[in-house]
Structures are given as C-alpha cells and as structure tokens.
Design an enzyme around this catalytic site. Structure first.
Site, PDB file in Angstrom:
ATOM      1  N   ASP A 104       0.833  -1.204   0.000  1.00 40.49           N
ATOM      2  CA  ASP A 104       0.000   0.000   0.000  1.00 40.49           C
ATOM      3  C   ASP A 104       0.867   1.254   0.000  1.00 40.49           C
ATOM      4  O   ASP A 104       1.631   1.493   0.932  1.00 40.49           O
ATOM      5  CB  ASP A 104      -0.895  -0.021   1.245  1.00 40.49           C
ATOM      6  CG  ASP A 104      -2.008   1.013   1.205  1.00 40.49           C
ATOM      7  OD1 ASP A 104      -1.819   2.075   0.579  1.00 40.49           O
ATOM      8  OD2 ASP A 104      -3.062   0.758   1.805  1.00 40.49           O
TER       9      ASP A 104
ATOM     10  N   HIS B 128      -2.971  -0.051  -2.526  1.00 37.79           N
ATOM     11  CA  HIS B 128      -4.157   0.656  -2.073  1.00 37.79           C
ATOM     12  C   HIS B 128      -5.243   0.632  -3.155  1.00 37.79           C
ATOM     13  O   HIS B 128      -4.958   0.770  -4.342  1.00 37.79           O
ATOM     14  CB  HIS B 128      -3.749   2.102  -1.779  1.00 37.79           C
ATOM     15  CG  HIS B 128      -4.737   2.884  -0.982  1.00 37.79           C
ATOM     16  ND1 HIS B 128      -4.800   2.797   0.394  1.00 37.79           N
ATOM     17  CD2 HIS B 128      -5.683   3.767  -1.347  1.00 37.79           C
ATOM     18  CE1 HIS B 128      -5.740   3.611   0.832  1.00 37.79           C
ATOM     19  NE2 HIS B 128      -6.300   4.201  -0.204  1.00 37.79           N
TER      20      HIS B 128
END
Length: 232
Positions: A170, A201
């Site tokens: 992420d 993400h």
C-alpha cells in the site's frame, strides 16, 4: 436500486444526503458503506446496491457535504484525484464520525432496532475503525484504512468485532505502519487482520484500474461471511 435521501444530523439542526439502497422484502440488517476520498461515487453506490441485493439495507452517507456539494469523483482522473486530496485536507474526521453515528441511528430505526454494521474504504477504512471505537456499531470492516497505526490508543474502546483488509504494498500505508497495526491489534480479541501480499491501495475498488479482481473477490467473500455472522 437506490436513491439519494436526506438524513438528520446528530444534533438535529440540519440534514445531509445519503445514498440508500433497499432490498426486496424485510432487510436482514443494515450496512453503512463509508466513502473513499472520492465521495459517494459510482463505485460506492454500486457497493450499496450489492449489499441490498444480498438482503441488507445499505446506506452511504455523503461525509463531505459540509465542504463540497455532491462529491462524485473518479480516482483514475488525475485532476479529480487532486480535488479529492484537497477535500480530504479540509475534512473534519471527528465531525464525520458524528455524521456516521447519525446514520447508524437512522439505519437502526429502519431495521426495527436490528443490527447495523459498517464497511469503509481508504479514508472510510480509517473511519470504520474510529466508528468501532466511538459508537455502538455492531460490526466494522476496513479496507486499506489509512493512519490506523495512529489510532491504536482507541483500541480498548472496541466492543464489537472488526475486520481489517491490509494490502502489503500500500503506497499510503507504509510497512512500518502495517507492522504497528499488527503489533497493536493481532492479540485484540475483537479484531482480525488479513494481509494481501504485493497488492496496493484500492485493490477492492468497484471500478477502475486499481481493482485486483482475485484479491477483491477474496476480501469481499471474507467481508460477506463476517457480516453474515456478526449481523445475524
């Protein structure tokens, strides 16, 4: 399936718009879908429609209503992404939780005092964790919540079960933040963390280039099973 509908604020001095999707027949329970920084856009509305098709009353509150009217942005359009970041900078998260609490009250009334869960993405993932700690929500799920490592001081206030989906690559939640989440929450009796190796993400976004179909399907299956158990 759904429509934008006003809900009273917690203080009763105003109203804010929510996308509400209603199932056929009596709802099993209610699920609040908490937006990303892109507002109650087509992806969030589609997620509400999905939960309604599964038999839940689904409500997505427009949490940016105080700073921008009708936020509906596309993460894949750079100018709109930058607009979303600007709105995020202006957003009062504590006030957002109060609006979520008002939504919980509305949802619980609509399901005749039944159970209410929430699921959030990005900013919404963070807010889902805050909601678990600050309200009487019955179950909470967060996808790639940002900055949860800075909220660990609130973990002892969590009374009902929480599930967090964490992509390990992420770009908005670095590895040290992920490590802090595991260190702080792995032994929490009410919290379950799932890692998704190598994913970034937004992997469960309903539409667009961020979506990873296999991982989104796996995470959503876990969420579905979680709500089936916790909201029964």
């Amino acid at each position: 399936m759904g429509a934008m509908t006003p809900i009273d604020t917690l203080s009763g001095d105003g109203q804010f718009p929510c996308y509400i999707a209603t199932p056929q027949g009596d709802p099993k329970a209610a699920i609040i879908v908490i937006q990303e920084i892109f507002g109650v856009n087509s992806g969030i509305r589609a997620k509400c429609d999905h939960w309604a098709e599964a038999g839940y009353l689904a409500i997505a509150p427009d949490l940016f209503w105080r700073i921008n009217s009708g936020t509906d942005l596309d993460a894949d359009v750079q100018a709109e992404f930058e607009t979303a970041l600007d709105l995020m900078g202006k957003f009062d998260q504590d006030q957002g939780i109060r609006d979520i609490e008002a939504t919980i009250h509305r949802a619980r009334t609509a399901v005749n005092g039944g159970k209410v869960g929430c699921v959030g993405y990005c900013l919404g993932g963070r807010l889902a964790f805050m909601t678990a700690a600050r309200t009487d929500i019955n179950a909470s799920v967060g996808y790639y919540g940002v900055g949860i490592d800075g909220l660990l001081g609130e973990k002892n206030a969590i009374a009902h079960d929480v599930m967090l989906h964490i992509p390990t690559a992420d770009g908005f939640v670095p590895t040290d933040a992920q490590a802090a989440m595991h260190a702080g929450l792995d032994d929490h009796p009410k919290v379950t963390l799932h890692d998704y190796e190598g994913l970034d993400h937004g992997f469960a976004a309903e539409f667009g280039v961020r979506r990873d179909e296999a991982a989104a399907t796996a995470a959503d299956a876990r969420t579905t099973a979680f709500f089936k158990e916790q909201l029964a």
